[in-house]
Design an enzyme around this catalytic site. Structure first.
Site, PDB file in Angstrom:
ATOM      1  N   SER A  42       0.803  -1.221   0.000  1.00 16.96           N
ATOM      2  CA  SER A  42       0.000   0.000   0.000  1.00 16.96           C
ATOM      3  C   SER A  42       0.833   1.268   0.000  1.00 16.96           C
ATOM      4  O   SER A  42       0.300   2.349  -0.239  1.00 16.96           O
ATOM      5  CB  SER A  42      -0.969   0.020   1.199  1.00 16.96           C
ATOM      6  OG  SER A  42      -0.260   0.029   2.411  1.00 16.96           O
ATOM      7  N   ASP A 329      -3.925   7.641   8.879  1.00 14.34           N
ATOM      8  CA  ASP A 329      -4.745   6.640   9.557  1.00 14.34           C
ATOM      9  C   ASP A 329      -3.826   5.743  10.372  1.00 14.34           C
ATOM     10  O   ASP A 329      -2.695   6.111  10.672  1.00 14.34           O
ATOM     11  CB  ASP A 329      -5.645   5.884   8.579  1.00 14.34           C
ATOM     12  CG  ASP A 329      -4.880   5.010   7.596  1.00 14.34           C
ATOM     13  OD1 ASP A 329      -3.661   4.791   7.794  1.00 14.34           O
ATOM     14  OD2 ASP A 329      -5.495   4.528   6.625  1.00 14.34           O
ATOM     15  N   HIS A 332      -0.876   4.662   7.703  1.00 17.88           N
ATOM     16  CA  HIS A 332      -0.478   5.394   6.500  1.00 17.88           C
ATOM     17  C   HIS A 332      -0.210   6.860   6.794  1.00 17.88           C
ATOM     18  O   HIS A 332      -0.903   7.473   7.597  1.00 17.88           O
ATOM     19  CB  HIS A 332      -1.563   5.260   5.424  1.00 17.88           C
ATOM     20  CG  HIS A 332      -1.936   3.846   5.158  1.00 17.88           C
ATOM     21  ND1 HIS A 332      -3.051   3.252   5.708  1.00 17.88           N
ATOM     22  CD2 HIS A 332      -1.326   2.899   4.428  1.00 17.88           C
ATOM     23  CE1 HIS A 332      -3.123   1.985   5.314  1.00 17.88           C
ATOM     24  NE2 HIS A 332      -2.082   1.752   4.541  1.00 17.88           N
TER      25      HIS A 332
END
Length: 367
Positions: A42, A329, A332
Site C-alpha cells: 500500500s 490513519d 499510513h
C-alpha cells in the site's frame, strides 16, 4: 493486519522532479522520458485493489481519503495530491490502460501485498502475481512498439519496490504455516528470497535500474502501538525483530546482485530510520503528533476504522488539521510526511539513500 503507506506523494513528487531532466514537445508530453514501474504494497498501491475482489479494509475508495486535494476518494491510502504535469502512472488493473501510458510506467502494487503468496492470500495481489502482470505488460508493449523499442523502454526505466512488512505482520494476524515451521531467520530468508527472485526476473527482461525502500518501523505505527492493550504506546516487538533482521540482510543481497549482474544499479532508501526519526521527534520535522493518527478510532486512533471501513457502527474520529499529524490513519502517512520522505528518496544524501538516489538513477545512462 498491516497496510503500509502509499505512493501518492512519493511517485508524483518524483515525477515532478523528473521534469527537470527531460524534454517536452509542443503537446506538453515528455519525449525522452524514462518509465517508472512500481511493485509493492500500500505504500505504492495507486488503486489496483479497487479492481479485485477483496474486503473493504484493503481498499480506500471511501471518504475521507482523498479529501485534501483530490476532493474525492481514489483508492489511494493517503490524502496526498496528484500535481504532476506528466502523464500519471496508473494502476495496472485500471480499465482502458493504453500501451502509450505503459511507456511512462505503471503501478502493480497492491495494499496488503507481501512477497510470500500466503500473506493475506486471496485478498491482495502478491509480488509473484505482480511480476506476472508486468510480463503481460511486456507482451503488450512488444506487440505495440516492437522488440527493439520495448527493450529500450525497459533498459532506461527505473523499477521501484517496497515489499515485506505485510509478510512480517501476517503471522500475528492469521495462521502462517511458513512462519510456524521455520526459524525466524529462515522465515526472513524466504521473504528476501522471493523479492530477490522478482528482481532477477525483471533484470532478465531488461531492467537495470532499481529503487528500494527498506521496511519501515511499522512496529511503531498507531495500529501497532495499541496491539498490547496492557502497554498502550509501546512498539510491537515481535514484528520489530523480524523487520530488523530483514533490514540487516537486504543490503547484502543488493550488493551481491550488483557484483553478479552486469549493469545492475540501485538506490536503497533507509526508510526505517527516516520514519523512526519523525515518530520519535515529530516537532523537529514540523509535526505535533508523531504517534496518534488523524483518522480512526480508539486509543491513538489506532483502530483502522477511518471512513467506516469496518462498518458504520464502529464510527471514527477525524482531526481538524491534518498537517499537524505524521500518520493519516492507523498505518499510513499524511501528505506532509510523504513530501518529506519523497525528497529523501529522490535527492537524499548517501547516509539516507545509497549508493545512488532516485534522481541519479533516472539521470544514469547505461551503455
Amino acid at each position: 493486519m498491516v497496510r503500509l503507506v502509499l505512493i501518492i506523494f512519493f511517485v508524483y513528487t518524483i515525477i515532478l522532479s523528473i521534469g527537470s531532466i527531460n524534454c517536452i514537445d509542443n503537446n506538453n508530453l515528455v519525449t525522452n522520458q524514462a518509465a517508472l514501474f512500481v511493485f509493492g504494497d500500500s505504500l505504492f498501491d495507486a488503486g489496483n485493489n479497487n479492481y479485485i475482489n477483496t474486503v473493504s479494509s484493503f481498499r480506500s475508495n471511501i471518504w475521507p481519503y482523498g479529501q485534501t486535494n483530490f476532493k474525492f476518494p481514489t483508492g489511494r491510502l493517503s490524502d496526498g495530491p496528484e500535481k504532476a504535469w506528466l502523464p500519471s502512472i496508473p494502476p495496472n488493473l485500471q480499465p482502458n490502460n493504453g500501451n502509450n501510458q505503459f511507456t511512462y510506467g505503471v503501478s502493480f502494487a497492491s495494499a496488503g501485498a507481501g512477497a510470500l503468496a500466503e500473506s493475506f492470500l486471496g485478498m491482495v495481489i502478491n509480488l509473484g502475481t505482480q511480476l506476472n502482470n508486468f510480463k503481460d505488460v511486456e507482451k503488450s508493449l512488444r506487440s505495440e512498439l516492437g522488440d527493439a523499442e520495448t527493450k529500450r523502454v525497459f533498459s532506461r526505466a527505473v523499477y521501484l519496490f517496497h515489499i515485506g512488512a505485510n509478510d512480517y505482520f501476517y503471522p500475528f494476524s492469521a495462521n502462517s504455516s511458513t512462519f510456524k515451521s521455520n526459524s525466524k531467520e529462515k522465515f526472513v530468508d524466504f521473504v528476501i528470497g522471493n523479492i530477490t527472485f522478482v528482481i532477477e526476473e525483471v533484470y532478465k527482461m531488461g531492467g537495470r535500474k532499481f529503487g528500494f525502500l527498506n521496511v519501515g518501523p511499522y512496529e511503531c505505527s498507531p495500529n501497532s502501538l495499541i496491539r498490547d492493550r496492557t502497554k498502550i504506546g509501546s512498539c510491537f516487538k515481535p514484528v520489530a525483530e523480524l523487520i530488523d533482521m530483514h533490514n540487516k540482510k537486504f543490503p547484502d543481497v543488493l550488493r551481491r546482485l550488483q557484483r553478479q549482474l552486469s549493469g545492475f544499479r540501485y538506490a536503497l532508501h533507509d526508510y526505517h530510520t527516516s520514519l523512526s526519526e519523525r515518530i520519535n521527534s515529530p516537532s523537529k520535522y514540523g509535526f505535533k503528533e508523531g504517534k496518534k493518527a488523524c483518522c480512526g478510532s480508539g486509543p491513538l486512533r489506532g483502530i483502522n476504522t477511518c471512513g467506516n471501513r469496518i462498518g458504520p457502527s464502529q464510527g471514527y474520529g477525524l482531526c481538524e488539521n491534518v498537517t499537524d499529524y505524521l500518520f493519516y490513519d492507523s498505518s499510513h502517512l499524511t501528505e506532509k510526511a510523504h513530501r518529506q520522505i519523497a525528497e529523501l528518496i529522490w535527492n537524499g544524501p548517501p547516509n539516507v539513500t545509497r549508493p545512488y538516489n532516485l534522481k541519479a538513477l533516472f539521470e544514469l545512462r547505461l551503455t
